[in-house]
Write a protein that holds these residues in place. Structure first.
Motif, mmCIF file in Angstrom:
data_model
loop_
_atom_site.group_PDB
_atom_site.id
_atom_site.type_symbol
_atom_site.label_atom_id
_atom_site.label_comp_id
_atom_site.label_asym_id
_atom_site.label_seq_id
_atom_site.Cartn_x
_atom_site.Cartn_y
_atom_site.Cartn_z
ATOM 1 N N ALA A 57 -1.913 -2.147 6.163
ATOM 2 C CA ALA A 57 -2.828 -1.041 5.871
ATOM 3 C C ALA A 57 -4.122 -1.182 6.663
ATOM 4 O O ALA A 57 -4.733 -0.184 7.054
ATOM 5 N N SER A 111 -9.172 -1.994 -1.335
ATOM 6 C CA SER A 111 -9.801 -1.449 -0.136
ATOM 7 C C SER A 111 -9.557 -2.397 1.028
ATOM 8 O O SER A 111 -9.214 -3.565 0.847
ATOM 9 N N SER A 122 -5.712 1.579 9.113
ATOM 10 C CA SER A 122 -7.088 2.046 8.952
ATOM 11 C C SER A 122 -7.823 2.021 10.283
ATOM 12 O O SER A 122 -8.497 2.984 10.667
ATOM 13 N N THR A 153 0.816 -1.211 0.000
ATOM 14 C CA THR A 153 0.000 0.000 0.000
ATOM 15 C C THR A 153 0.854 1.267 0.000
ATOM 16 O O THR A 153 1.733 1.443 0.849
ATOM 17 N N ASN A 182 -0.553 4.461 0.194
ATOM 18 C CA ASN A 182 -1.194 5.467 1.034
ATOM 19 C C ASN A 182 -0.648 5.450 2.464
ATOM 20 O O ASN A 182 -0.615 4.402 3.116
ATOM 21 N N GLU A 194 -7.379 2.277 -0.991
ATOM 22 C CA GLU A 194 -5.937 2.466 -1.117
ATOM 23 C C GLU A 194 -5.478 2.042 -2.499
ATOM 24 O O GLU A 194 -6.252 1.499 -3.287
ATOM 25 N N GLN A 195 -4.199 2.305 -2.761
ATOM 26 C CA GLN A 195 -3.590 1.873 -4.021
ATOM 27 C C GLN A 195 -2.308 1.099 -3.724
ATOM 28 O O GLN A 195 -1.589 1.400 -2.776
ATOM 29 N N ASP A 241 -7.038 -6.856 3.360
ATOM 30 C CA ASP A 241 -7.249 -6.347 2.013
ATOM 31 C C ASP A 241 -8.387 -7.101 1.332
ATOM 32 O O ASP A 241 -8.488 -8.334 1.428
ATOM 33 N N SER A 262 -11.376 1.427 4.453
ATOM 34 C CA SER A 262 -10.672 2.479 3.710
ATOM 35 C C SER A 262 -10.383 1.987 2.303
ATOM 36 O O SER A 262 -10.543 0.801 2.000
#
Length: 273
Positions: free
Chosen positions: A157, A128, A161, A110, A112, A226-227, A201, A224
Motif C-alpha cells: 500500500a 495509515s 500511495s 489493505t 483500499n 487505509e483499512q 504502514d 495516505s
C-alpha cells in the motif's frame, strides 16, 4: 535516471529461508479443493508476511506470532479448525491464493485499491502509510525527501500511495525508490545508513521504533489512510461469511478487543458487532 531498483537479494534470501523453515510450500490439507465447503472443513490456512510485526512475524523462539495470527487462532478454535500458519512471499500472494495453497491473506492486508480483486471481510483496522527516517537525517516533511533514497515493500500500500497522483510531486522528487521483499530488510537497511527513509504502514513503524525513539522518527505528514481486511479468493463468500460471523462474535464478547490490547492495537480497531 529513475528509480525503482527491484527487490534486494537479501530480502529474497530471507523469505526463502522462512519458507523452508515453515515447510509450507505445498500442503494441500487445507480443504482447498472445495474451499466453500465450510461445514466439512477441518483446517484453515492463513497466508501472511512473516516480516510484518506486530501482525505476523517470527519471535525469538522461532514461533510465528502476531495480532492477526492470534485472531485467526481464536477463529479456528471456535470453529473446530486447525490453524495452518503459512508465511508467503508477498509478491506471490495472489498465486498462492489462486492455487489453493492458502485459504486467505490475513496480515495487515489493505482493502483500499483492491476492493474488486478479492472477496473481503469487513474492515477491522484503520491504518495509515507513513515515512520513517533517522532522527538526525534532517527530514521533517515529505518535501525533504527530494533526492533521497527511499525503500518500500514490493506490491504494498505504501508503494501504491507513492505512485498515486496525489503524491506525484513527491515521487518525482525522489532520488531513488527501491522495492524490497519485506519491511525487516528495509528497516535494517535504513538503520545501517544505506537508505534515507522507508515508506510503510504506521502500525509497523510504531512497533519497530517503540524502543528507539531517540534514533528514528515517523513523519507527522502521512502518505495516505487505509483499512485492513481479510482477503479471500474471489467468490468464496461461504468461508468469508463463516470467519466474519466468528469475528463479530469475538467483538460482542470482548475477545477481539482483548487480543488487540495484548498487541497494543486497541486504538486502531474498527470492527463492530
Amino acid at each position: 535516471m529513475k528509480k525503482l531498483r527491484k527487490l534486494l537479494a537479501v530480502g529474497l534470501a530471507t523469505v526463502c529461508a522462512v519458507g523452508m523453515l515453515a515447510g509450507c510450500g505445498g500442503s494441500k490439507d487445507n480443504n482447498s479443493a472445495d474451499s466453500n465447503d465450510v461445514e466439512n472443513r477441518t483446517t484453515f490456512t492463513v497466508g501472511f508476511d512473516a516480516e510484518y510485526p506486530p501482525y505476523g512475524f517470527m519471535d525469538e523462539s522461532g514461533e510465528y506470532v502476531g495480532f492477526d495470527l492470534d485472531l485467526a487462532a481464536e477463529v479456528c478454535e471456535r470453529n473446530g479448525w486447525e490453524l495452518v500458519k503459512t508465511p508467503i512471499d508477498w509478491d506471490a500472494k495472489d498465486h498462492e491464493l489462486d492455487a489453493g495453497t492458502i485459504d486467505c491473506i490475513w496480515n495487515g492486508f489493505t482493502i483500499n485499491g483492491r476492493e474488486d480483486d478479492y472477496t473481503w471481510s469487513e474492515a477491522y483496522v484503520d491504518n495509515s502509510q507513513v515515512i520513517i527516517t533517522k532522527a538526525d537525517a534532517g527530514i521533517a516533511k515529505l518535501t525533504d525527501l527530494a533526492g533521497k533514497t527511499v525503500l518500500v515493500q514490493a506490491d504494498s500500500a505504501a508503494l501504491a500511495s507513492l505512485e498515486s497522483d496525489d503524491l506525484k510531486s513527491v515521487y518525482d522528487s525522489l532520488g531513488e525508490l527501491t522495492q524490497v521483499k519485506d519491511y525487516n530488510t528495509a528497516l535494517m537497511t535504513l538503520e545501517s545508513g544505506a537508505a534515507d527513509a522507508v515508506a510503510l504502514d504506521k502500525v509497523v513503524a510504531k512497533y519497530y521504533i517503540q524502543d528507539k525513539e531517540d534514533v528514528f522518527v515517523i513523519l507527522d505528514e502521512e502518505l495516505s489512510t487505509e483499512q485492513y481486511g481479510i482477503g479471500f479468493k474471489k467468490g468464496n463468500e461461504a468461508l468469508r461469511d463463516a470467519v466474519q460471523k466468528t469475528l463479530k462474535e469475538m467483538v460482542a464478547d470482548g475477545t477481539f478487543e482483548k487480543i488487540a490490547t495484548e498487541w497494543d492495537q486497541q486504538d486502531v480497531i474498527i470492527l463492530s458487532e
